[in-house]
Design a protein around this motif. Structure first.
Motif, PDB file in Angstrom:
ATOM      1  N   GLY A 107       1.213  -8.439  10.724  1.00  0.00           N
ATOM      2  CA  GLY A 107       1.667  -8.042   9.532  1.00  0.00           C
ATOM      3  C   GLY A 107       2.019  -9.478   8.675  1.00  0.00           C
ATOM      4  O   GLY A 107       1.830 -10.580   9.161  1.00  0.00           O
ATOM      5  N   LEU A 163      -8.680  -2.099   9.151  1.00  0.00           N
ATOM      6  CA  LEU A 163      -7.431  -1.876   8.415  1.00  0.00           C
ATOM      7  C   LEU A 163      -7.174  -2.719   7.466  1.00  0.00           C
ATOM      8  O   LEU A 163      -7.326  -4.160   7.569  1.00  0.00           O
ATOM      9  CB  LEU A 163      -6.227  -1.750   9.358  1.00  0.00           C
ATOM     10  CG  LEU A 163      -6.242  -0.429  10.233  1.00  0.00           C
ATOM     11  CD1 LEU A 163      -4.840  -0.676  11.111  1.00  0.00           C
ATOM     12  CD2 LEU A 163      -6.352   0.825   9.429  1.00  0.00           C
ATOM     13  N   LYS A 186      -4.432  -3.772   4.961  1.00  0.00           N
ATOM     14  CA  LYS A 186      -2.947  -3.644   4.866  1.00  0.00           C
ATOM     15  C   LYS A 186      -2.613  -4.190   3.445  1.00  0.00           C
ATOM     16  O   LYS A 186      -2.743  -5.309   3.604  1.00  0.00           O
ATOM     17  CB  LYS A 186      -2.267  -3.915   6.064  1.00  0.00           C
ATOM     18  CG  LYS A 186      -2.525  -3.153   7.220  1.00  0.00           C
ATOM     19  CD  LYS A 186      -1.903  -3.746   8.427  1.00  0.00           C
ATOM     20  CE  LYS A 186      -0.332  -3.700   8.457  1.00  0.00           C
ATOM     21  NZ  LYS A 186       0.490  -4.227   9.442  1.00  0.00           N
ATOM     22  N   GLU A 196       0.565  -5.369   2.388  1.00  0.00           N
ATOM     23  CA  GLU A 196       1.979  -5.645   2.707  1.00  0.00           C
ATOM     24  C   GLU A 196       2.855  -6.164   1.741  1.00  0.00           C
ATOM     25  O   GLU A 196       4.190  -6.007   2.094  1.00  0.00           O
ATOM     26  CB  GLU A 196       1.969  -6.618   3.791  1.00  0.00           C
ATOM     27  CG  GLU A 196       0.878  -6.399   5.080  1.00  0.00           C
ATOM     28  CD  GLU A 196       1.823  -5.821   6.251  1.00  0.00           C
ATOM     29  OE1 GLU A 196       2.675  -6.498   6.967  1.00  0.00           O
ATOM     30  OE2 GLU A 196       2.020  -4.678   6.498  1.00  0.00           O
ATOM     31  N   GLU A 244       2.931   0.017  -1.266  1.00  0.00           N
ATOM     32  CA  GLU A 244       2.511  -0.767  -0.244  1.00  0.00           C
ATOM     33  C   GLU A 244       2.051   0.125   1.061  1.00  0.00           C
ATOM     34  O   GLU A 244       2.092   1.593   0.801  1.00  0.00           O
ATOM     35  CB  GLU A 244       3.461  -1.583   0.714  1.00  0.00           C
ATOM     36  CG  GLU A 244       4.221  -2.647  -0.452  1.00  0.00           C
ATOM     37  CD  GLU A 244       5.271  -3.413   0.209  1.00  0.00           C
ATOM     38  OE1 GLU A 244       5.441  -3.006   1.608  1.00  0.00           O
ATOM     39  OE2 GLU A 244       6.036  -4.284  -0.226  1.00  0.00           O
ATOM     40  N   SER A 259      -1.663   1.181   3.961  1.00  0.00           N
ATOM     41  CA  SER A 259      -2.629   0.503   4.896  1.00  0.00           C
ATOM     42  C   SER A 259      -4.034   1.673   4.686  1.00  0.00           C
ATOM     43  O   SER A 259      -3.693   3.076   4.520  1.00  0.00           O
ATOM     44  CB  SER A 259      -2.283   0.827   6.411  1.00  0.00           C
ATOM     45  OG  SER A 259      -3.144   0.301   7.393  1.00  0.00           O
ATOM     46  N   TYR A 260      -4.989   0.817   4.662  1.00  0.00           N
ATOM     47  CA  TYR A 260      -6.103   1.762   4.348  1.00  0.00           C
ATOM     48  C   TYR A 260      -7.275   1.542   5.197  1.00  0.00           C
ATOM     49  O   TYR A 260      -7.398   0.536   5.804  1.00  0.00           O
ATOM     50  CB  TYR A 260      -6.663   1.084   2.834  1.00  0.00           C
ATOM     51  CG  TYR A 260      -5.806   1.178   1.747  1.00  0.00           C
ATOM     52  CD1 TYR A 260      -5.561   2.356   0.965  1.00  0.00           C
ATOM     53  CD2 TYR A 260      -5.181  -0.029   1.524  1.00  0.00           C
ATOM     54  CE1 TYR A 260      -4.621   2.353   0.027  1.00  0.00           C
ATOM     55  CE2 TYR A 260      -4.057  -0.126   0.534  1.00  0.00           C
ATOM     56  CZ  TYR A 260      -3.911   1.201  -0.298  1.00  0.00           C
ATOM     57  OH  TYR A 260      -2.963   1.136  -1.267  1.00  0.00           O
ATOM     58  N   ARG A 261      -7.669   2.727   5.977  1.00  0.00           N
ATOM     59  CA  ARG A 261      -8.642   2.717   6.899  1.00  0.00           C
ATOM     60  C   ARG A 261     -10.209   2.554   6.519  1.00  0.00           C
ATOM     61  O   ARG A 261     -10.537   3.255   5.561  1.00  0.00           O
ATOM     62  CB  ARG A 261      -8.789   3.969   7.654  1.00  0.00           C
ATOM     63  CG  ARG A 261      -7.372   4.278   8.318  1.00  0.00           C
ATOM     64  CD  ARG A 261      -6.963   5.730   8.268  1.00  0.00           C
ATOM     65  NE  ARG A 261      -8.039   6.638   9.161  1.00  0.00           N
ATOM     66  CZ  ARG A 261      -8.190   6.906  10.404  1.00  0.00           C
ATOM     67  NH1 ARG A 261      -7.234   6.554  11.417  1.00  0.00           N
ATOM     68  NH2 ARG A 261      -9.058   7.571  10.879  1.00  0.00           N
TER      69      ARG A 261
END
Length: 312
Positions: free
Chosen positions: A218, A262, A264, A266, A274, A276-278
């Motif tokens: 992160g 992923l 992210k 952040e 904000e 997270s994208y797969r």
């Protein structure tokens, strides 16, 4: 694509312009505040190519975005695809890839633009013609120093109207990992240049070595000075699912539906989202796809012509 040689005299761009300190009446900001709440419908919204990110994030002028991740987890590949998305929206991009020679940068982007591995000379000629007035490359590989890279950014904006500048990566500008003051000063200067010129700066950097690269990092894992994350406007973290890759090599496809990557978001100082994208990686095209079952995108490399219509 045009090269910016590293033997240009950048001395005129080395020093920051004199700071202008202005005290203005608050009422003079009315139009800007109205635009904040009621953005004009015709205002350009510069986005990443992945539809799932639309509405969550846009690249605004005069900001600095960090692209962080573990070494070898595909940060440069992701930013290369994002650069193509920007160029597809007629944005002007300059890349300072300090770890990879310009021909290799262009070779990777050509595969991404064509959506395939087996590109041909006719396609490459068409692709490079399409990059004219869209893409510039700083022709330097290896270490540099903050004053030089800041001068190159100002030069690219002044001479070519560049709207996005990629610095890949921080370790080639500030070599000592424990030079926290140097890192803070450089990132602060990037923020100043972005505000002064309106360019959106993309800075690639590594995260700290954790217990395992299978753990998703992160923003608090960003290597170096903690001020880096504080100063910038946006933070993306790129993480590659190497545990899945290892299983696939052993013939185990139990987790085939798990994402390969992923992305992210952040931090977004001037946005409300904000998350997270797969993403799924397509090796032939070197593209990251929105779904395991998606086909690689084929960029429109000439008006009205897609890469599939160019002789392969």
């Amino acid at each position: 694509m045009q090269l910016i040689p590293d033997n240009i005299d950048f001395s005129a761009y080395m020093d920051e312009p004199p700071a202008e300190h202005r005290v203005v009446p608050a009422s003079s900001l009315l139009d800007s505040v109205i635009d904040h709440f009621f953005k004009p419908s015709d205002a350009p919204q510069v986005q990443m190519g992945w539809r799932k990110t639309h509405g969550d994030f846009e690249f605004r002028p005069a900001e600095v975005s960090l692209w962080a991740g573990i070494n070898g987890h595909g940060k440069s590949q992701v930013i290369g695809q994002v650069a193509l998305d920007l160029m597809d929206q007629s944005q002007r991009v300059c890349i300072a890839s300090l770890e990879m020679a310009p021909p290799k940068v262009m070779a990777r982007m050509a595969r991404q633009a064509g959506g395939r591995l087996d590109v041909t000379v006719p396609f490459l000629k068409t692709f490079h013609r399409w990059t004219d007035s869209r893409l510039w490359i700083y022709d330097h590989v290896g270490s540099t120093d903050p004053r030089t890279i800041l001068a190159v950014i100002r030069y690219a904006v002044d001479k070519f109207g560049v709207q996005h500048f990629v610095v890949d990566n921080l370790a080639k500008v500030i070599e000592k990992e424990d030079d926290y003051n140097g890192q803070k000063a450089f990132v602060n200067s990037l923020c100043t240049v972005a505000k002064d010129t309106g360019v959106h700066i993309h800075l690639v950097l590594h995260v700290k070595k954790g217990e395992s690269e299978h753990k998703v990092p992160g923003k608090f894992d960003i290597k170096g000075s903690g001020a880096t994350a504080d100063l910038v406007d946006n933070i993306f973290v790129v993480w590659r699912n190497k545990a899945k890759e290892e299983e696939f090599r052993e013939g185990n496809q139990e987790h085939a539906d798990d994402p390969d990557c992923l992305l992210k978001l952040e931090k977004q100082r001037h946005g409300e989202t904000e998350g997270s994208y797969r993403l799924w990686f397509h090796p032939g095209s070197m593209q990251y796809l929105e779904s395991r079952h998606d086909r690689p995108k084929v960029y429109r490399i000439e008006p009205g012509i897609t890469a599939t219509e160019v002789e392969f």
